[in-house]
Design a protein around this motif. Structure first.
Motif, short mmCIF file in Angstrom:
data_model
loop_
_atom_site.label_atom_id
_atom_site.label_comp_id
_atom_site.label_asym_id
_atom_site.label_seq_id
_atom_site.Cartn_x
_atom_site.Cartn_y
_atom_site.Cartn_z
N THR A 6 -0.50 -31.21 17.65
CA THR A 6 -1.67 -32.06 17.46
C THR A 6 -1.82 -32.39 15.98
O THR A 6 -1.34 -31.66 15.11
CB THR A 6 -2.95 -31.38 17.98
N ARG A 23 -8.20 -35.48 18.36
CA ARG A 23 -6.89 -35.27 17.77
C ARG A 23 -5.81 -35.98 18.58
O ARG A 23 -5.92 -36.13 19.80
CB ARG A 23 -6.57 -33.77 17.72
N PHE A 24 -4.77 -36.40 17.88
CA PHE A 24 -3.61 -36.95 18.57
C PHE A 24 -2.78 -35.81 19.15
O PHE A 24 -2.65 -34.74 18.56
CB PHE A 24 -2.74 -37.76 17.61
N LEU A 39 -3.20 -44.17 25.23
CA LEU A 39 -3.87 -44.78 24.07
C LEU A 39 -4.25 -46.20 24.48
O LEU A 39 -3.66 -47.18 24.05
CB LEU A 39 -2.95 -44.80 22.84
N ARG A 75 -4.17 -39.09 22.99
CA ARG A 75 -5.30 -38.59 22.21
C ARG A 75 -6.12 -37.65 23.09
O ARG A 75 -6.42 -37.97 24.25
CB ARG A 75 -6.17 -39.74 21.71
#
Length: 525
Positions: free
Chosen positions: A305, A284-285, A331, A279
């Protein structure tokens, strides 16, 4: 305007999903195609195109959510007039995912060139784990059995919020319709390549056991064309484990995936292998991939993303990605339960000799029938009529069984020295209860059929149905939202708590995904 479903399925049936994608986005060289192919941020990103990922892609696309699906494997075309895949009858370099030699039950080790083949076999501690690698995921390599678990095992496995009545009324029928599942027709069952299926049924009937037809996703019209010798032989000569290139199998590339692409909101990029997820500071991932050629060369890396990340890479690779992301700190809020509760679904393959009765020069791969044993053995099991390609002339019958094992579980752990995630606490002994039940069934069938040698052969511990690690109701909520990480979802076999309740798990995985996506779309996340 979005392409209609009939048009989408027509294009997919004639050629490839890449062709459908070009038709939706505009041809290569067009401004729309260039903009789409260079895009790196999407509201939603789906990792994997198997039973969970394909469902997610379709439901997101129909909800109007711009979505990218990344798939590590190749897109395999339907080729009605030529062979596409290798098999146990003819080993090729396309069969295995980056292996230097073959590894498969009853297949002698054979050197092959490493590359992005259609089947990954991971040699974990005490267990070989097999999973598909290609556009369509496990639907390319499974044997089509589409069956719902008995109610009592479903209710034992899942939390009370997942009601069996709801699945039986809504989600199982929905998936069956999308997959086009149906029992083997009588004319196919009576044909020469399925003599072994009829003999298997006779053996069990003589033992006092009742068999019943199993629904399958094989395309019976293509099978009939094989029987008439107007299509290349594939399903009728036992091919399935490494794909049926003539279209004999209704994989996800025949239904869910073309329908998703036809919405105009879904892109699919094959040969994009996800290496890590995390992240960014903006929330955003981040999804890092390596891009591969069909020969296995690395073209480069890329970063995508997204705001919503759907991990549907299959049980093995979903656990690899998420456990690594947690333990490396990418994460860090992922729950401690992640990676626990893995099971092999009690998979067992047994071979027994039969009376010297000719049962065909070849054995067809679609499974015709099964028999369920809730109380007869150490563990409840579903036995299925099976085939072992490459050994057609051997006077033997094959049984595949999936066993209700609620006890034996393993854990995926990250090793900082190797930077790899592996199944850390599994042993061959954890498969023994299932193996014992399968052997006992075989022994009883042998005893009831005079002339059958009292010999049962089993394979080394092996599963084609790895399950668990992100158990629904424990690591996720009842719609696949991962606890502690907003916007992260899991939708594949890792949701199933280590065992599917005495069935092949594809129908359950897709049904869980359909129910989850209905809730996610309704609540917009």
């Amino acid at each position: 305007m979005p392409m209609r479903r009939r048009e989408a399925l027509g294009i997919a049936g004639r050629g490839t999903l890449a062709g459908l994608g070009a038709a939706v986005l505009g041809g290569a060289g067009s401004r729309a195609f260039a903009a789409a192919s260079s895009r790196t941020h999407f509201p939603a990103l789906v990792i994997g195109s198997g039973f969970g990922g394909a469902v997610a892609a379709l439901r997101l696309g129909r909800a109007g959510v711009d979505t990218l699906v990344v798939e590590r494997g190749r897109e395999w075309p339907v080729a009605p007039r030529k062979h596409v895949f290798g098999s146990m009858n003819g080993v090729t370099d396309t069969m295995f995912w980056f292996r230097g030699s073959t590894r498969w039950p009853a297949l002698p080790p054979t050197p092959v060139r490493p590359g992005p083949g259609i089947m990954e076999v991971s040699e974990e501690n005490g267990l070989d784990i097999a999973c598909g690698a290609g556009v369509g995921g496990g639907s390319l390599v499974y044997t089509g059995v589409t069956v719902a678990p008995p109610r009592r095992y479903f209710e034992r496995l899942y939390p009370p919020g997942l009601r069996y009545e709801e699945f039986a009324r809504t989600w199982f029928p929905k998936v069956r319709r999308m997959l086009g599942a149906s029992p083997m027709p009588r004319d196919v069952y009576r044909s020469l390549p399925f003599t072994h299926s009829r003999l298997w049924d006779e053996h069990l009937a003589r033992t006092g056991f009742r068999t019943f037809p199993l629904e399958s996703t094989f395309d019976w019209d293509v099978v009939r064309r094989e029987l008439a010798h107007t299509a290349p032989l594939s399903a009728t000569v036992g091919e399935s484990d490494f794909g049926c290139g003539n279209g004999a199998k209704k994989s996800l590339t025949r239904g869910y995936l073309p329908a998703a692409l036809a919405t105009g909101h879904v892109q699919l990029r094959a040969l994009h292998e996800v290496r890590s997820i995390g992240r960014r500071r903006d929330g955003r991932f981040s999804v890092e991939v390596r891009r591969l050629t069909t020969g296995g060369a690395v073209l480069g890396t890329a970063e995508f993303t997204c705001d919503m990340l759907f991990v549907a890479a299959g049980t093995l690779n979903t656990n690899r990605l998420l456990v690594a992301a947690r333990d490396r700190g990418d994460l860090p809020d992922l729950p401690a339960s992640l990676g626990t509760g893995f099971g092999d679904n009690g998979d067992q393959l047994t071979l027994r000799s039969q009376t010297l009765r000719f049962h065909g020069g070849s054995q067809g791969s679609p499974c015709a029938s099964g028999a369920f044993f809730p109380d007869e053995f150490d563990l409840p099991l579903l036995a299925e009529s099976w085939v072992l390609p490459g050994y057609h002339a051997v006077p033997a019958l094959i049984t595949f069984s999936v066993t209700v094992d609620g006890d034996n579980r393993g854990t995926f752990r990250y090793d900082p020295r190797t930077r790899r995630v592996a199944l850390a606490d599994w042993s061959a002994g954890k498969s023994e209860a299932a193996a014992r039940s399968a052997r006992e069934l075989s022994s009883r069938v042998i005893a009831a059929n005079p002339g059958t040698l009292p010999v049962t052969v089993t394979t080394r511990p092996f599963t084609g149905h790895p399950l668990g690690g992100c158990a629904i109701g424990r690591t996720t909520d009842l719609e696949g939202r991962v606890h502690g990480v907003e916007g992260l979802y899991v939708l594949d076999g890792s949701l199933v708590p280590g065992n599917a309740g005495g069935v092949n798990p594809s129908l359950t995985i897709a049904a869980l995904a359909e129910r989850a996506m209905a809730g996610i779309v309704t609540r917009a996340g």
